[in-house]
Structures are given as structure tokens and as C-alpha cells.
Motif scaffolding. Sequence first.
Motif, PDB file in Angstrom:
ATOM      1  N   ARG A 149       0.836  -1.202   0.000  1.00 29.33           N
ATOM      2  CA  ARG A 149       0.000   0.000   0.000  1.00 29.33           C
ATOM      3  C   ARG A 149       0.874   1.256   0.000  1.00 29.33           C
ATOM      4  N   GLY A 150       2.146   1.067  -0.259  1.00 34.57           N
ATOM      5  CA  GLY A 150       3.032   2.239  -0.336  1.00 34.57           C
ATOM      6  C   GLY A 150       3.655   2.653   0.988  1.00 34.57           C
ATOM      7  N   VAL A 151       3.386   1.901   2.066  1.00 36.70           N
ATOM      8  CA  VAL A 151       3.933   2.300   3.376  1.00 36.70           C
ATOM      9  C   VAL A 151       5.453   2.216   3.376  1.00 36.70           C
ATOM     10  N   GLY A 152       5.984   1.077   2.873  1.00 35.68           N
ATOM     11  CA  GLY A 152       7.444   0.900   2.837  1.00 35.68           C
ATOM     12  C   GLY A 152       8.110   2.000   2.024  1.00 35.68           C
ATOM     13  N   SER A 153       7.501   2.348   0.912  1.00 39.04           N
ATOM     14  CA  SER A 153       8.079   3.391   0.056  1.00 39.04           C
ATOM     15  C   SER A 153       8.093   4.735   0.778  1.00 39.04           C
ATOM     16  N   ARG A 154       7.024   5.015   1.524  1.00 32.29           N
ATOM     17  CA  ARG A 154       6.991   6.290   2.248  1.00 32.29           C
ATOM     18  C   ARG A 154       8.015   6.316   3.381  1.00 32.29           C
ATOM     19  N   LEU A 155       8.188   5.163   4.024  1.00 30.57           N
ATOM     20  CA  LEU A 155       9.214   5.090   5.077  1.00 30.57           C
ATOM     21  C   LEU A 155      10.598   5.326   4.481  1.00 30.57           C
ATOM     22  N   LEU A 156      10.838   4.731   3.318  1.00 27.87           N
ATOM     23  CA  LEU A 156      12.146   4.917   2.676  1.00 27.87           C
ATOM     24  C   LEU A 156      12.354   6.389   2.304  1.00 27.87           C
ATOM     25  N   THR A 157      11.300   7.022   1.810  1.00 26.65           N
ATOM     26  CA  THR A 157      11.400   8.451   1.466  1.00 26.65           C
ATOM     27  C   THR A 157      11.769   9.256   2.715  1.00 26.65           C
ATOM     28  N   ALA A 158      11.121   8.921   3.847  1.00 22.15           N
ATOM     29  CA  ALA A 158      11.406   9.648   5.094  1.00 22.15           C
ATOM     30  C   ALA A 158      12.854   9.452   5.521  1.00 22.15           C
ATOM     31  N   VAL A 159      13.330   8.205   5.397  1.00 20.73           N
ATOM     32  CA  VAL A 159      14.728   7.939   5.760  1.00 20.73           C
ATOM     33  C   VAL A 159      15.649   8.774   4.883  1.00 20.73           C
ATOM     34  N   ARG A 160      15.389   8.778   3.587  1.00 25.87           N
ATOM     35  CA  ARG A 160      16.239   9.515   2.647  1.00 25.87           C
ATOM     36  C   ARG A 160      16.260  11.006   2.981  1.00 25.87           C
ATOM     37  N   GLU A 161      15.113  11.523   3.434  1.00 23.02           N
ATOM     38  CA  GLU A 161      15.041  12.964   3.736  1.00 23.02           C
ATOM     39  C   GLU A 161      15.798  13.324   5.013  1.00 23.02           C
ATOM     40  N   HIS A 162      15.906  12.337   5.917  1.00 19.86           N
ATOM     41  CA  HIS A 162      16.472  12.676   7.230  1.00 19.86           C
ATOM     42  C   HIS A 162      17.903  12.211   7.443  1.00 19.86           C
ATOM     43  N   THR A 163      18.443  11.460   6.507  1.00 18.08           N
ATOM     44  CA  THR A 163      19.798  10.960   6.743  1.00 18.08           C
ATOM     45  C   THR A 163      20.838  11.742   5.933  1.00 18.08           C
ATOM     46  N   THR A 164      22.039  11.755   6.502  1.00 14.93           N
ATOM     47  CA  THR A 164      23.157  12.348   5.758  1.00 14.93           C
ATOM     48  C   THR A 164      24.089  11.239   5.268  1.00 14.93           C
ATOM     49  N   GLU A 165      23.720   9.982   5.553  1.00  8.96           N
ATOM     50  CA  GLU A 165      24.558   8.862   5.109  1.00  8.96           C
ATOM     51  C   GLU A 165      24.574   8.814   3.582  1.00  8.96           C
TER      52      GLU A 165
END
Length: 240
Positions: free
Chosen positions: A43-59
Amino acid sequence: MVGTAGLWPVSPLGLDFRQPRRLAAEPGAAELRLYVKPGWRRRGVGSRLLTAVREHTTEPRLIVDVASGSPGEAFCLRHGFRHTGSRRHELLTYCDVHQAWLGELVDAEHPGYRLTHWTGDLADAPGVDELLRGPGRPGNAVLTAAETDGDLAAYAVAVVDAPAAPRAHQYGPAVLAGHRGRPLGRWVTAALIQRIREVHPHVAEIEAAGADDDPHLLATRRHLGFRLLRRTRRYELALP
Ligand SMILES: CC(C)(COP(=O)(O)OP(=O)(O)OC[C@H]1O[C@@H](n2cnc3c(N)ncnc32)[C@H](O)[C@@H]1OP(=O)(O)O)[C@@H](O)C(=O)NCCC(=O)NCCS
């Protein structure tokens, strides 16, 4: 709560056997752990979580280990992760280890080399040499090394999951250049297996992971009684 995402130092605790002696977290990479409850998948939950990670990490780089053909692998492929290798996970159960046989392996002479042990906590660990020179203390990690004239030649580490958990995770062995061709990897691993039980008597099994294409590592572990548990595929995503 339907899903979680988190970043961790590249396992094992950042221990990187491609850079022997190094115990600090691998720079420039983090392990991504993403989980969506089964009833909420696709339902797109995993994709949204990944987007959030990408927005908040500097790795600059995310790493995941997933089973072949799993939803995790399909997810990685969908999101542009690159396959970078395969890993074997193996398990040794203490019930299957003949203690006298193990003792003979540990006690076998390796002229010029001697075994040393260290116990403690690997968090913020400086490096293998420094740990072995420093004082041991109570902790969840056990380090076993072979030294010659005070120089590090080979080592292996194990970390117990939790204070009373039955499983330990083993990393290595690593044999340093100039000391290969002698069975030092087998020696330190056998000594580590014996030592873990002395320090953490509740541990019943040891899990070890490693590159799937390393015949020496595979032979060492087979000899000591490790059995294949599962295979995983490693995927990496470079972040802009
Ligand atoms: C992997 C996981 C996090 C995906 O979560 P999710 O919320 O279902 O993911 P999404 O809905 O955002 O899926 C995005 C895309 O990934 C692919 N995908 C995800 N699950 C898939 C599956 N079971 N089969 C095929 N493709 C799949 C699809 O392309 C999907 O897009 P689509 O549904 O439009 O076809 C979830 O399956 C999970 O928690 N698995 C167990 C833990 C795990 O493997 N984590 C490691 C992943 S980094």
C-alpha cells in the motif's frame, strides 16, 4: 503502528573484515532496517518510510541484506538498490561440538604464535590492537587473537545478543597478510568458540555470516561444525 524504519551502523557493529584491525563503524554507510506489518503491505507504506529515511539521513549509502526472492528483494529492486554480493549465514550448536576435540584444536602448537583473549563492550571500540593491550571488563563481546612477538596475526570476535540470550554472533576470522597459509583462522575461531562458553555459559549457539564466495572461510567454518542457516543478498543504495 504499521511499519518502522531505522538506520544502524553497518553490521556487525561496524566490524569490517575487509579492513582488518578496524572496529569502528564503516564510514559512509548505514544498514537500513525497514519493516511493514503483513496486513499493511503493498500500500506504499514501505516506500513512504524509505522516502522519510532519505530525507532525514546524511549517510551517503544504505545497505540491506534480504532473502532471495523475498518481498524485501522486490522492494529493493523497485527502488533502484544495486546488488553488491551474497552472504551465507551459518550456525554452530554447542550440542554438536565435541569438547575434547575442540580442546585439542585450541591446544595445538602453532610455533611462534600465542593466543590472547579480551572481553568487554565494542561500542566506540578503537581497534583490535588497542583492545588487546587494554584491560578487559564485563561486556557482551569476546575477542580472541593470535599474536607473534606482540604483533597481531589473526583474530575473531563474537557478540552475545543480550545478557541472557542463547545466541552469539561471530565475526571473522580475519588473518592478516603475512600470516596466511597457516591454519590461524581455524585456531582463533576454535579458541573463540571455547572462550564464549567460559564467559557466557548460557550461550547455546553461534551464528556467523560471511561472503558466499570465500572458500577459506567456508572451509574453516565447516571444519568446526557450522551448518548453513540461510543465504541473503546484499543490496546498496547510493544517496545523492
Ligand atoms: C519490504 C517491505 C518493507 C515492503 O513494504 P511495503 O509497504 O509492502 O512496500 P510498498 O508497498 O511501498 O512497495 C513498493 C514496491 O516494492 C515492490 N514490492 C514490495 N513488496 C513486493 C512483493 N511482495 N512482491 C513483489 N513486489 C513487491 C513493488 O514494486 C511495490 O510497488 P507496487 O505495490 O506498486 O507494485 C515489507 O514487505 C516488509 O516489511 N518485509 C519484511 C522486512 C524486509 O524484508 N525488510 C527489508 C527491506 S529493506
